[in-house]
Design a protein around this motif. Structure first.
Motif, PDB file in Angstrom:
ATOM      1  N   HIS A  34       1.143  -1.533  -0.063  1.00 13.01           N
ATOM      2  CA  HIS A  34      -0.055  -0.200   0.451  1.00 13.01           C
ATOM      3  C   HIS A  34       0.865   1.316   0.073  1.00 13.01           C
ATOM      4  O   HIS A  34       1.861   1.276   1.293  1.00 13.01           O
ATOM      5  CB  HIS A  34      -0.714   0.040   1.643  1.00 13.01           C
ATOM      6  N   SER A  35       0.270   2.225  -0.594  1.00 12.25           N
ATOM      7  CA  SER A  35       1.336   3.366  -0.834  1.00 12.25           C
ATOM      8  C   SER A  35       1.257   4.563  -0.088  1.00 12.25           C
ATOM      9  O   SER A  35      -0.520   4.498  -0.177  1.00 12.25           O
ATOM     10  CB  SER A  35       2.095   3.759  -2.498  1.00 12.25           C
ATOM     11  N   VAL A  36       1.271   5.253  -0.165  1.00 12.65           N
ATOM     12  CA  VAL A  36       0.913   6.268   0.817  1.00 12.65           C
ATOM     13  C   VAL A  36       2.395   7.436   0.667  1.00 12.65           C
ATOM     14  O   VAL A  36       2.919   7.602   0.435  1.00 12.65           O
ATOM     15  CB  VAL A  36       1.253   5.862   1.747  1.00 12.65           C
ATOM     16  N   TRP A  42       6.055  15.722   7.714  1.00 12.66           N
ATOM     17  CA  TRP A  42       5.578  14.031   8.385  1.00 12.66           C
ATOM     18  C   TRP A  42       7.116  12.490   8.034  1.00 12.66           C
ATOM     19  O   TRP A  42       7.368  11.830   8.785  1.00 12.66           O
ATOM     20  CB  TRP A  42       4.425  13.403   7.504  1.00 12.66           C
ATOM     21  N   SER A  43       7.328  13.257   6.663  1.00 18.13           N
ATOM     22  CA  SER A  43       8.335  12.558   6.171  1.00 18.13           C
ATOM     23  C   SER A  43       9.478  12.224   6.764  1.00 18.13           C
ATOM     24  O   SER A  43      10.336  11.530   7.021  1.00 18.13           O
ATOM     25  CB  SER A  43       8.686  12.237   4.419  1.00 18.13           C
ATOM     26  N   THR A  56      13.348   0.487  10.002  1.00 21.15           N
ATOM     27  CA  THR A  56      13.320   1.257   8.488  1.00 21.15           C
ATOM     28  C   THR A  56      11.905   1.885   8.890  1.00 21.15           C
ATOM     29  O   THR A  56      11.160   1.996   9.796  1.00 21.15           O
ATOM     30  CB  THR A  56      12.661   0.154   7.658  1.00 21.15           C
ATOM     31  N   PRO A  57      11.761   3.027   7.890  1.00 20.66           N
ATOM     32  CA  PRO A  57      10.383   3.771   8.069  1.00 20.66           C
ATOM     33  C   PRO A  57       9.267   2.536   7.442  1.00 20.66           C
ATOM     34  O   PRO A  57       7.809   3.213   8.423  1.00 20.66           O
ATOM     35  CB  PRO A  57      10.710   4.735   6.960  1.00 20.66           C
ATOM     36  N   SER A  58       9.443   2.067   6.771  1.00 23.16           N
ATOM     37  CA  SER A  58       8.592   1.180   5.968  1.00 23.16           C
ATOM     38  C   SER A  58       7.684   0.187   7.644  1.00 23.16           C
ATOM     39  O   SER A  58       6.635   0.135   7.814  1.00 23.16           O
ATOM     40  CB  SER A  58       8.925  -0.058   4.672  1.00 23.16           C
TER      41      SER A  58
END
Length: 99
Positions: A34-36, A42-43, A56-58
């Protein structure tokens, strides 16, 4: 057991004692992507928090999603969590409308 050379690998392949073997027929479910899209701030905050946690961010997003779903599932029906600012806005609007 770490196999370090071809003789270790060959010895493992030549071992035909299957008495302790277990047959696994269930395959793991596929993972879905799922991409966002996130605002840059925020990133950056996500990446900084992932770095701080050594992940990791993921993986951090996965953790956040699971925590949110578990929280929602555990909440009694009709209970909603809102920010303090949203609560103050709702109270102010109610008081304005009541006057």
């Amino acid at each position: 057991m770490t196999m370090t050379d071809n003789s270790d690998i060959q010895a493992a392949l030549d071992n035909h004692d299957w008495t302790g073997a277990e047959i696994v027929t269930d395959r793991p479910r596929a993972k879905i992507v799922h991409s966002v899209r996130l605002p840059a701030e925020w990133s950056e905050a996500l990446e900084a928090e992932a770095d701080r946690r050594g992940t990791t961010p993921s993986r951090l997003m996965q953790d956040y999603i699971v925590a949110g779903l578990q929280h929602d599932a555990a909440a009694p029906e009709g209970i909603v969590t809102i920010s303090r600012a949203a609560l103050h806005q709702a109270i102010d609007a109610a008081l304005t409308n009541a006057a």
